[in-house]
Design a protein around this motif. Structure first.
Motif, short mmCIF file in Angstrom:
data_model
loop_
_atom_site.label_atom_id
_atom_site.label_comp_id
_atom_site.label_asym_id
_atom_site.label_seq_id
_atom_site.Cartn_x
_atom_site.Cartn_y
_atom_site.Cartn_z
N ASN A 1 0.83 -1.21 0.00
CA ASN A 1 0.00 0.00 0.00
C ASN A 1 0.86 1.25 0.00
OD1 ASN A 1 -2.32 -1.53 0.18
ND2 ASN A 1 -2.30 -1.55 2.40
N HIS A 2 0.99 1.87 -1.14
CA HIS A 2 1.69 3.16 -1.23
C HIS A 2 1.42 3.72 -2.62
CE1 HIS A 2 4.87 6.20 -0.61
NE2 HIS A 2 4.70 5.91 0.66
N GLU A 3 1.39 5.08 -2.69
CA GLU A 3 1.06 5.67 -3.99
C GLU A 3 2.27 5.80 -4.90
OE1 GLU A 3 0.19 7.09 -1.05
OE2 GLU A 3 1.71 8.59 -0.75
N ASN A 4 3.45 5.74 -4.32
CA ASN A 4 4.66 5.92 -5.13
C ASN A 4 5.09 4.57 -5.72
OD1 ASN A 4 7.38 6.19 -5.98
ND2 ASN A 4 7.65 7.95 -4.62
N THR A 5 5.00 4.47 -7.07
CA THR A 5 5.28 3.19 -7.73
C THR A 5 6.74 2.79 -7.57
OG1 THR A 5 3.71 3.94 -9.39
CG2 THR A 5 4.91 1.93 -9.88
N ALA A 6 7.64 3.77 -7.68
CA ALA A 6 9.08 3.46 -7.58
C ALA A 6 9.41 2.91 -6.19
CB ALA A 6 9.90 4.71 -7.88
N LEU A 7 8.82 3.53 -5.18
CA LEU A 7 9.07 3.06 -3.81
C LEU A 7 8.49 1.67 -3.60
CD1 LEU A 7 8.53 6.09 -1.42
CD2 LEU A 7 10.61 4.78 -1.77
N LYS A 8 7.34 1.46 -4.19
CA LYS A 8 6.70 0.13 -4.08
C LYS A 8 7.61 -0.94 -4.65
CE LYS A 8 2.24 -0.35 -5.18
NZ LYS A 8 0.88 -0.05 -5.69
N GLU A 9 8.20 -0.64 -5.80
CA GLU A 9 9.08 -1.63 -6.43
C GLU A 9 10.32 -1.86 -5.58
OE1 GLU A 9 7.88 -0.59 -11.00
OE2 GLU A 9 10.00 -0.67 -10.49
N ARG A 10 10.81 -0.78 -5.00
CA ARG A 10 12.00 -0.90 -4.17
C ARG A 10 11.70 -1.75 -2.94
NH1 ARG A 10 15.48 4.30 -2.03
NH2 ARG A 10 17.14 3.11 -1.04
N VAL A 11 10.57 -1.48 -2.32
CA VAL A 11 10.17 -2.25 -1.13
C VAL A 11 9.92 -3.70 -1.50
CG1 VAL A 11 8.28 -2.56 0.52
CG2 VAL A 11 9.29 -0.31 0.20
N ASN A 12 9.34 -3.93 -2.67
CA ASN A 12 9.09 -5.29 -3.13
C ASN A 12 10.40 -6.08 -3.24
OD1 ASN A 12 7.28 -7.33 -4.02
ND2 ASN A 12 8.01 -7.02 -6.10
N GLY A 13 11.43 -5.40 -3.77
CA GLY A 13 12.74 -6.04 -3.87
C GLY A 13 13.29 -6.41 -2.50
N LEU A 14 13.10 -5.51 -1.53
CA LEU A 14 13.59 -5.79 -0.17
C LEU A 14 12.84 -6.95 0.45
CD1 LEU A 14 13.81 -2.11 1.16
CD2 LEU A 14 15.72 -3.58 0.51
N LEU A 15 11.54 -7.02 0.16
CA LEU A 15 10.73 -8.11 0.71
C LEU A 15 11.18 -9.45 0.12
CD1 LEU A 15 7.20 -6.46 0.52
CD2 LEU A 15 8.43 -7.03 2.60
N ILE A 16 11.47 -9.45 -1.16
CA ILE A 16 11.89 -10.70 -1.80
C ILE A 16 13.20 -11.19 -1.20
CG2 ILE A 16 12.76 -11.67 -3.98
CD1 ILE A 16 10.60 -9.97 -5.40
N GLU A 17 14.09 -10.25 -0.89
CA GLU A 17 15.37 -10.64 -0.26
C GLU A 17 15.15 -11.31 1.08
OE1 GLU A 17 17.94 -7.24 0.19
OE2 GLU A 17 17.79 -6.79 -1.95
N LYS A 18 14.08 -10.92 1.76
CA LYS A 18 13.79 -11.49 3.08
C LYS A 18 12.86 -12.69 3.01
CE LYS A 18 15.95 -8.39 5.59
NZ LYS A 18 17.13 -8.71 6.33
N GLY A 19 12.55 -13.14 1.80
CA GLY A 19 11.70 -14.32 1.65
C GLY A 19 10.21 -14.05 1.66
N ILE A 20 9.85 -12.79 1.53
CA ILE A 20 8.42 -12.46 1.46
C ILE A 20 8.06 -12.34 -0.01
CG2 ILE A 20 6.65 -10.78 2.09
CD1 ILE A 20 7.76 -12.06 4.52
N GLU A 21 7.57 -13.40 -0.58
CA GLU A 21 7.18 -13.37 -1.98
C GLU A 21 6.05 -14.36 -2.22
OE1 GLU A 21 11.36 -15.62 -2.93
OE2 GLU A 21 10.31 -14.74 -4.62
N VAL A 22 5.46 -14.28 -3.41
CA VAL A 22 4.32 -15.14 -3.70
C VAL A 22 4.77 -16.60 -3.85
CG1 VAL A 22 2.84 -13.39 -4.74
CG2 VAL A 22 4.52 -14.57 -6.16
N PHE A 23 3.81 -17.49 -3.64
CA PHE A 23 4.02 -18.92 -3.74
C PHE A 23 5.06 -19.41 -2.73
CE2 PHE A 23 1.08 -18.92 -6.92
CZ PHE A 23 1.46 -18.19 -8.04
N THR A 24 5.02 -18.83 -1.53
CA THR A 24 5.82 -19.35 -0.43
C THR A 24 4.87 -19.66 0.71
OG1 THR A 24 6.21 -17.11 0.38
CG2 THR A 24 7.92 -18.06 -1.00
N TYR A 25 5.34 -20.51 1.62
CA TYR A 25 4.51 -20.87 2.77
C TYR A 25 4.39 -19.66 3.69
CZ TYR A 25 2.50 -23.92 6.31
OH TYR A 25 1.65 -24.51 7.20
N ARG A 26 3.21 -19.51 4.26
CA ARG A 26 2.99 -18.31 5.08
C ARG A 26 3.89 -18.31 6.30
NH1 ARG A 26 0.84 -19.60 9.82
NH2 ARG A 26 -0.47 -21.43 9.98
N LYS A 27 4.25 -17.11 6.71
CA LYS A 27 5.06 -16.97 7.93
C LYS A 27 4.14 -16.50 9.05
CE LYS A 27 9.27 -15.62 5.46
NZ LYS A 27 9.49 -16.94 4.98
#
Lengths: 77, 375
Positions: B100-126
């Protein structure tokens, strides 16, 4: 109801219980005939004839019988 | 106990059973048939005595009945169990991440950080503890642009919310600053939002020269001070050395492709193509096991040679690209000139002079009364 339970656990030689739409016989000696309108049964050397309608045997365990139907009369033969 | 159906000669059946003192636990009529419950042990004798009747076993009661039922429907029970297990796992798999954020660039950046920490689709819930640890770690490691973050699981998706850290303008903090040149160059554009411009378009400035002053003067007297701001673009120049080999490999995709399955470092189907690119269609990380469905597309490599002209062209393109990556993508290449070119057997070496238009202004604080040395 209590009478039925009482008579069931009491040490009677035999008995016949007549209910609204069924008849229960304990400790019969021999069944002579069971038909739709008539049951002839031997109990302790005596023959009994039970007349009625829509008789059908629903249970037969050891010397006990349960018969569905409407009883009109019970006669000793 | 067994439930049987007696067809034909039902009255004779009952007479025979009564005569031989075989217990009939329950007796029911079903049209012309009898449904009778009997003991297991009596079945053989009943069948033997009532050979004229058709006797069919309907069901068994008790443990025997359960075991027979299990045996009869074994495959169905197994499928049901597999279905329930699959349902459990699937419902605990994350299929979407909402940031949830209006800034697309920031969203993509945060998405990259989440993926590094294992927060991505098709993974078992934490669980919530892990999610909190991860969000705290991300904020801790990225304090320059993150103020706060939360990750919540809602059904089969994560909802990520974060607040950007707003770094206050230097001008708001101190109030006095100039815009000075961060490198030598020729001014191509100057727009002052605050402050007084001291140079014009076409002027040559050296590193450190004040371009937009924060001192408001009248008759050579400083009347007021402010923090200068604005846009300053200037023409600057660079010398780039680059070497390009003549030999290269051309990659061409064939029509062949196939799907393969991957589990923990092993592929289901053996390697079929000498060269192929792999595209992940579906990915699942669960309990440390890495499962993927991939599409493998075959390609062929051909060894080719650039001509001198082609190599020269590539050298010019590549040098611009590398320079812009270094100085910032907001810059523009105005001109390229080859200063020196050396052709070897297998390579071409070039020294290229590149003229670039880029932002050459930078903010520098000053105290009131401070003398600025611009030499």
């Amino acid at each position: 109801m209590l009478d039925i339970i009482k008579s069931y656990i009491s040490n009677e030689k035999f008995y016949i219980i007549i209910m609204d739409s069924a008849i229960y016989i304990k400790n019969y000696s021999k069944i002579i005939n069971i038909a739709d309108d008539e049951i002839i049964i031997e109990i302790s050397g005596t023959l009994y004839k039970i007349k009625g309608s829509s008789f059908s045997l629903t249970k037969s365990i050891n010397r006990e019988l349960e018969i569905k139907g409407y009883v009109e009369s019970v006669d000793k033969l | 106990m067994i439930l049987i159906r007696v067809h034909k000669e039902c009255k004779r059946f009952i007479s025979k059973c009564l005569k031989h003192n075989i217990n009939l636990i329950t007796i029911k009529s079903d049209k012309d048939d009898l449904i009778v419950k009997i003991h297991d042990n009596d079945l053989e004798e009943i069948v033997r005595l009532n050979y004229y009747s058709q006797i069919e076993i309907i069901k068994y009661y008790g443990i025997k009945g359960v075991l027979l039922n299990l045996r009869k429907y074994f495959f169905d029970y197994i499928m049901l169990l597999i279905f329930l297990i699959a349902l459990y796992f699937i419902s605990n798999i994350i299929i979407k991440i909402d940031i949830n954020h209006e800034n697309t660039a920031l969203k993509e950046r945060v998405n990259g950080l989440l993926i590094e920490k294992g927060i991505e689709v098709f993974t078992y819930r934490k669980d919530i503890t892990d999610l909190n640890e991860i969000s705290n770690a991300i904020v801790e490691e990225n304090k320059d642009f993150l103020d706060w973050m939360s990750i919540n699981r809602v059904g089969m998706k994560y909802v990520v919310s974060f607040e950007e850290r707003i770094i206050n303008d230097i001008s708001e903090e101190s109030g006095n600053c100039h815009i000075v040149a961060k490198k030598d160059g020729v001014i191509t554009k100057i727009v002052a939002d605050h402050g007084v411009t001291l140079v014009e378009k076409g002027d040559y400035v050296r590193e450190g020269d004040i371009i937009i002053s924060g001192e408001i003067t009248l008759n050579e007297e400083v009347k007021d001070t402010t923090c200068a701001s604005g846009e300053v673009l200037g023409e600057t120049w660079y010398k780039v050395n680059i070497t390009v080999p003549f030999a290269y490999q051309d990659k061409k995709y064939s029509d062949k492709s196939r799907y393969n399955f991957y589990l923990n470092g092993n592929y289901f189907y053996k390697k079929n193509y000498d060269h192929y690119d792999e595209e992940v269609i579906f990915k699942l990380d669960i309990f440390g096991n890495n499962f993927k469905i991939v599409k493998q597309k075959e390609y062929e490599l051909s060894d080719l040679q650039y001509t001198k002209e082609e190599a020269r062209k590539i050298a010019l393109e590549e040098s611009s690209k590398r320079l812009l990556e270094k100085i910032g993508q907001n810059s523009t290449v105005l001109e390229q000139k080859v200063l020196k070119e050396t052709v070897n057997n297998s390579t071409i070496e070039m020294e290229i002079f590149i003229v670039v238009e880029e932002n050459i202004g930078t903010t520098r604080m000053f105290e009131v009364g401070e003398e600025i040395d611009t030499e």
